[in-house]
Design a protein around this motif. Sequence first.
Motif, PDB file in Angstrom:
ATOM      1  N   ARG A 213       1.018  -1.402   0.062  1.00 28.85           N
ATOM      2  CA  ARG A 213       0.084   0.018  -0.001  1.00 28.85           C
ATOM      3  C   ARG A 213       0.760   1.142   0.089  1.00 28.85           C
ATOM      4  O   ARG A 213       1.957   1.211   0.721  1.00 28.85           O
ATOM      5  CB  ARG A 213      -0.959  -0.007   1.301  1.00 28.85           C
ATOM      6  N   GLU A 229      -5.340 -14.327   5.221  1.00 26.97           N
ATOM      7  CA  GLU A 229      -7.086 -14.130   4.752  1.00 26.97           C
ATOM      8  C   GLU A 229      -7.374 -15.540   5.152  1.00 26.97           C
ATOM      9  O   GLU A 229      -7.049 -16.578   5.103  1.00 26.97           O
ATOM     10  CB  GLU A 229      -6.770 -14.105   3.392  1.00 26.97           C
ATOM     11  N   PHE A 267     -16.874  -3.164   5.126  1.00 30.96           N
ATOM     12  CA  PHE A 267     -15.848  -3.695   4.082  1.00 30.96           C
ATOM     13  C   PHE A 267     -17.151  -4.058   2.920  1.00 30.96           C
ATOM     14  O   PHE A 267     -18.064  -4.748   3.356  1.00 30.96           O
ATOM     15  CB  PHE A 267     -15.227  -4.832   4.423  1.00 30.96           C
ATOM     16  N   PHE A 269     -17.122  -6.006   0.598  1.00 32.79           N
ATOM     17  CA  PHE A 269     -17.142  -7.589   0.317  1.00 32.79           C
ATOM     18  C   PHE A 269     -17.858  -8.488   1.511  1.00 32.79           C
ATOM     19  O   PHE A 269     -18.029  -9.761   1.412  1.00 32.79           O
ATOM     20  CB  PHE A 269     -15.833  -8.165  -0.198  1.00 32.79           C
ATOM     21  N   GLY A 303     -16.171 -10.729   8.340  1.00 31.81           N
ATOM     22  CA  GLY A 303     -17.585 -10.554   8.082  1.00 31.81           C
ATOM     23  C   GLY A 303     -18.247 -11.572   7.237  1.00 31.81           C
ATOM     24  O   GLY A 303     -17.269 -12.609   6.980  1.00 31.81           O
ATOM     25  N   ALA A 324     -15.551 -14.671   6.066  1.00 29.40           N
ATOM     26  CA  ALA A 324     -14.094 -14.146   5.678  1.00 29.40           C
ATOM     27  C   ALA A 324     -13.481 -13.303   6.666  1.00 29.40           C
ATOM     28  O   ALA A 324     -14.335 -12.592   7.351  1.00 29.40           O
ATOM     29  CB  ALA A 324     -14.008 -13.426   4.254  1.00 29.40           C
TER      30      ALA A 324
HETATM   31  N1  DAH Z   1      -8.757  -7.134   3.097  1.00 27.91           N
HETATM   32  C1  DAH Z   1      -9.485  -6.130   4.287  1.00 27.91           C
HETATM   33  C2  DAH Z   1      -8.200  -5.384   4.524  1.00 27.91           C
HETATM   34  O1  DAH Z   1      -6.976  -5.248   4.145  1.00 27.91           O
HETATM   35  C3  DAH Z   1      -9.587  -7.056   5.605  1.00 27.91           C
HETATM   36  C4  DAH Z   1     -10.649  -7.908   5.317  1.00 27.91           C
HETATM   37  C5  DAH Z   1     -11.816  -7.348   6.032  1.00 27.91           C
HETATM   38  C6  DAH Z   1     -10.505  -8.905   5.078  1.00 27.91           C
HETATM   39  C7  DAH Z   1     -13.054  -8.103   5.808  1.00 27.91           C
HETATM   40  C8  DAH Z   1     -11.721  -9.898   5.031  1.00 27.91           C
HETATM   41  C9  DAH Z   1     -12.893  -9.447   5.298  1.00 27.91           C
HETATM   42  O2  DAH Z   1     -11.665 -11.051   4.450  1.00 27.91           O
HETATM   43  O3  DAH Z   1     -14.018 -10.184   5.494  1.00 27.91           O
HETATM   44  O4  DAH Z   1      -8.371  -4.168   4.977  1.00 27.91           O
END
Ligand code: DAH
Length: 357
Positions: A213, A229, A267, A269, A303, A324
Amino acid sequence: MTSSPLAGLADQKSQLLASIAALESLEQLREAEPRLIGKRSVLASLQKSLGSLEPEARREAGALLQEARRVVESALEERRALLARDARLRLLEADRLDLGDVVLGALRVPAAVGHPGLVASTQRELEDVFVTMGFNVADGPEVESDWYNFEALNIPPAHPARGLWDTFYVDLGEPETVVLRTHTSPTQIHLMEEAVRSATLPIHSVMPGRCFRRDTPDARHLATFHQIEGLVVDRGITFAHLAGVIETFTRAYFGPDIESRLRPGFFPFTEPSAEFEVTCTICRGGGCRTCSQTGWIELGGCGMLDPAVFDAVGIDGDEWSGFAFGFGIDRCAQMRHEIADMRALIENDTRFLRQFS
Ligand code: DAH
């Protein structure tokens, strides 16, 4: 009748050969050479004595003597070659440099043996915890298309949620279509697509890996960092399963002293979404610079899978449900080992790194 001057030749020859065989160095050989075959040698004085012989006898004796000289001279050359070879080998042996001996001898320290870095060993421990809970471990690419990193995760182009992830774009294809993944969530999409393709649902997987990032590094953030993950897609999965997995993981990894909590979050997703926090281990909850005085450290998010994500990969949300989660591996290492400033992880200071061998 005078006895032939060459009467003792055979004996003299074998004496000469014996003295040649006894020479032990090139130096000895060089010293002995005049005595063996030079002007002051037996062979030379015999040669002189032939002058008194009749021409016929002289020729015969001369031939004998020449033959004897040839034998002695070639024995001497052979000996010279042998001694020269020995001398060369001895020199090579003496010159050979065993760097290990030199370095270790000079420094008088045992050889430094490397070991996996703190992030690598933390990743392995996290994998172990999840494998024990019945998850398998999967891998995904670090360079992703916009679709995997964002769109399939219900983050359309220009959606304000993209602001959550400051993205490095790769100069490939159409502008801003290829990215360094900003999180490990795109690997969820790969796994779900693959499970649909090969008809191998359900999924119970964790996916660790490197993420990127455009962040300015500070006590809690690095521009290159690691996440793990988690993805479960199965029948009848509820938020209670998710909360149970998070709680079990926290206790297994951090121990009973550290508490975890889920707070409502957002989030794109997941719906509902939550943020997953643990007690700050630096201040034990009292508040410090590392946790911005809150007493809690956010590890990641989680979530229930959003129906839009199921649609993107072609999973029937009436039959399947899932959850996830994703959180920082470096952040786990930081909390577990009470590292006030995460930048220590990438500074390559061996005094820091050695503590985690
Ligand atoms: N990908 C998100 C982040 O990097 C973190 C995350 C949030 C992953 C919710 C997930 C999820 O799998 O369900 O900020």
